[in-house]
Design an enzyme around this catalytic site. Structure first.
Site, short mmCIF file in Angstrom:
data_model
loop_
_atom_site.label_atom_id
_atom_site.label_comp_id
_atom_site.label_asym_id
_atom_site.label_seq_id
_atom_site.Cartn_x
_atom_site.Cartn_y
_atom_site.Cartn_z
N TYR A 1 -39.51 -29.82 62.26
CA TYR A 1 -39.23 -28.40 62.52
C TYR A 1 -38.65 -28.24 63.92
CZ TYR A 1 -40.36 -23.48 63.65
OH TYR A 1 -40.31 -22.16 64.05
N LYS B 1 -34.91 -26.68 65.67
CA LYS B 1 -34.79 -25.66 66.71
C LYS B 1 -34.07 -26.22 67.95
CE LYS B 1 -36.89 -22.46 64.30
NZ LYS B 1 -36.17 -21.26 63.81
N ASP C 1 -29.89 -16.69 49.46
CA ASP C 1 -30.51 -17.92 49.95
C ASP C 1 -29.57 -18.57 50.96
OD1 ASP C 1 -31.51 -20.40 50.48
OD2 ASP C 1 -31.90 -20.93 48.38
N THR D 1 -47.50 -13.59 62.96
CA THR D 1 -46.87 -13.44 61.63
C THR D 1 -47.51 -14.50 60.73
OG1 THR D 1 -45.12 -15.10 61.78
CG2 THR D 1 -44.67 -12.98 62.84
N1 LIG Z 1 -44.21 -16.63 64.18
C1 LIG Z 1 -44.10 -17.50 65.18
O1 LIG Z 1 -45.09 -17.78 65.85
C2 LIG Z 1 -42.77 -18.14 65.49
C3 LIG Z 1 -42.73 -18.99 66.60
C4 LIG Z 1 -41.55 -19.60 66.93
C5 LIG Z 1 -40.40 -19.37 66.20
N2 LIG Z 1 -40.44 -18.55 65.11
C6 LIG Z 1 -39.16 -18.36 64.38
O2 LIG Z 1 -38.89 -16.96 64.28
C7 LIG Z 1 -38.18 -16.71 63.06
C8 LIG Z 1 -38.93 -15.65 62.26
O3 LIG Z 1 -40.23 -16.14 61.98
P1 LIG Z 1 -41.42 -15.24 61.40
O4 LIG Z 1 -42.64 -15.57 62.15
O5 LIG Z 1 -40.98 -13.83 61.28
O6 LIG Z 1 -41.59 -15.93 59.98
P2 LIG Z 1 -41.68 -15.30 58.52
O7 LIG Z 1 -42.04 -16.43 57.63
O8 LIG Z 1 -42.54 -14.08 58.55
O9 LIG Z 1 -40.16 -14.84 58.26
C9 LIG Z 1 -39.12 -15.75 57.97
C10 LIG Z 1 -38.23 -15.09 56.93
O10 LIG Z 1 -37.15 -15.99 56.61
C11 LIG Z 1 -36.91 -15.86 55.21
N3 LIG Z 1 -36.26 -17.05 54.67
C12 LIG Z 1 -36.81 -18.27 54.47
N4 LIG Z 1 -35.94 -19.08 53.85
C13 LIG Z 1 -34.81 -18.36 53.65
C14 LIG Z 1 -33.57 -18.65 53.04
N5 LIG Z 1 -33.32 -19.85 52.50
N6 LIG Z 1 -32.63 -17.67 52.98
C15 LIG Z 1 -32.89 -16.43 53.51
N7 LIG Z 1 -34.05 -16.11 54.09
C16 LIG Z 1 -35.01 -17.06 54.16
C17 LIG Z 1 -38.30 -15.70 54.60
O11 LIG Z 1 -38.26 -15.16 53.30
C18 LIG Z 1 -38.99 -14.81 55.61
O12 LIG Z 1 -38.91 -13.43 55.29
C19 LIG Z 1 -38.09 -18.06 62.33
O13 LIG Z 1 -36.81 -18.63 62.58
C20 LIG Z 1 -39.17 -18.89 62.98
O14 LIG Z 1 -38.88 -20.27 62.90
C21 LIG Z 1 -41.61 -17.93 64.74
#
Ligand SMILES: NC(=O)c1ccc[n+]([C@@H]2O[C@H](COP(=O)([O-])OP(=O)(O)OC[C@H]3O[C@@H](n4cnc5c(N)ncnc54)[C@H](O)[C@@H]3O)[C@@H](O)[C@H]2O)c1
Length: 235
Positions: free
Chosen positions: A141, A145, A46, A176
């Site tokens: 959020y 960032k 975590d 995702t």
């Molecule tokens: N999907 C989008 O449209 C999008 C857009 C902008 C930014 N992002 C960023 O990209 C990154 C990946 O996003 P994603 O879409 O793959 O999301 P996702 O939710 O599929 O993956 C995020 C992962 O982070 C892990 N996580 C959460 N809390 C945690 C913790 N305390 N310790 C360890 N792991 C932890 C989760 O278990 C998950 O597997 C994130 O930082 C997100 O903010 C995503």
């Protein structure tokens, strides 16, 4: 290399991209989350706990014999319709996972790279919110960032003389579970309409940007934020 959030949509694509490129990968995510295939080790931790962040760097170095690349993609978004709905717990969880972890993880990784002496590559996931400030209840959020982009610029300045580059990718709407969880009806359609390329992106398209920034081809790029949004926001 070390990838966090490796069980998530983007993290799994990044891990797969590095495995396909022949890299030795240590994958980290919350305990019990599925590990991507082909990795050297999958660790459950975590990362909202700073001690876990520094321990993870040590564990990755143990498995790999050193550390050359970290892709920090772990993140959480608590989507609230309105700022009035945001709780203190929402604030704490998002800042702990998205921003506090980045400082303790990336600093520990950079110090390790500095001791090794051969430079290194750090890449973290921002969001379009770093620039837009978010909409409605997503301002908190977005602030994580925005903080992440500032933090990475500062790390880039500190560790540049050691040949360590620090960059962020800013994904737009990527396919995702994070994208659609609690999203208001019609919101995705209006994002797609405002996106010049007229669609959402794939996790593999973000992974390509992360792999580029982690490669020798990005040797003169640091403190940068690469916009991977299909042109949704233009900057
Ligand atoms: N999907 C989008 O449209 C999008 C857009 C902008 C930014 N992002 C960023 O990209 C990154 C990946 O996003 P994603 O879409 O793959 O999301 P996702 O939710 O599929 O993956 C995020 C992962 O982070 C892990 N996580 C959460 N809390 C945690 C913790 N305390 N310790 C360890 N792991 C932890 C989760 O278990 C998950 O597997 C994130 O930082 C997100 O903010 C995503």
């Amino acid at each position: 290399m070390l990838v966090t959030g490796a069980a998530g949509g983007i993290g799994a694509a990044v891990a797969a991209g590095f495995v396909a490129a022949g890299a030795q990968v240590v994958a980290a995510d919350l305990p019990g989350r599925a590990a991507p295939g082909g990795v050297r080790a999958a660790l459950g931790t975590d990362l909202s706990d700073p001690a876990a962040c520094t321990a993870l760097v040590g564990a990755a170095v143990d498995r790999l014999g050193g550390l050359d690349v970290v892709a920090h993609l772990a993140g959480v978004m608590r989507r609230r319709a309105d700022l009035a709905d945001v709780t203190e717990d929402d604030w704490d969880v998002q800042h702990d996972v998205n921003l506090k972890s980045a400082f303790f993880l990336l600093r520990a990784a950079a110090e390790q790279m500095r001791r090794q002496g051969g430079g290194g590559r750090l890449v973290a996931a921002a969001s379009q919110g770093w620039w837009s400030g978010g909409y409605g209840g997503s301002a908190v959020y977005a602030s994580t960032k925005g903080g992440l982009v500032s933090l990475c610029r500062g790390l880039a300045r500190t560790y540049g003389p050691d040949g360590i580059t620090v960059n962020t990718v800013a994904p737009g709407a990527i396919d995702t579970p994070m994208l659609t969880t609690d999203l208001a009806p019609g919101a995705l359609d209006s994002i797609v309409e405002a996106t010049p390329l007229g669609r959402v992106g794939t996790p593999a398209e973000v992974a390509s940007a992360v792999l580029f920034l982690s490669s020798a081809r990005a040797s003169f790029i640091t403190a940068a934020t690469l916009n991977v949004s299909g042109g949704w926001l233009a900057y």
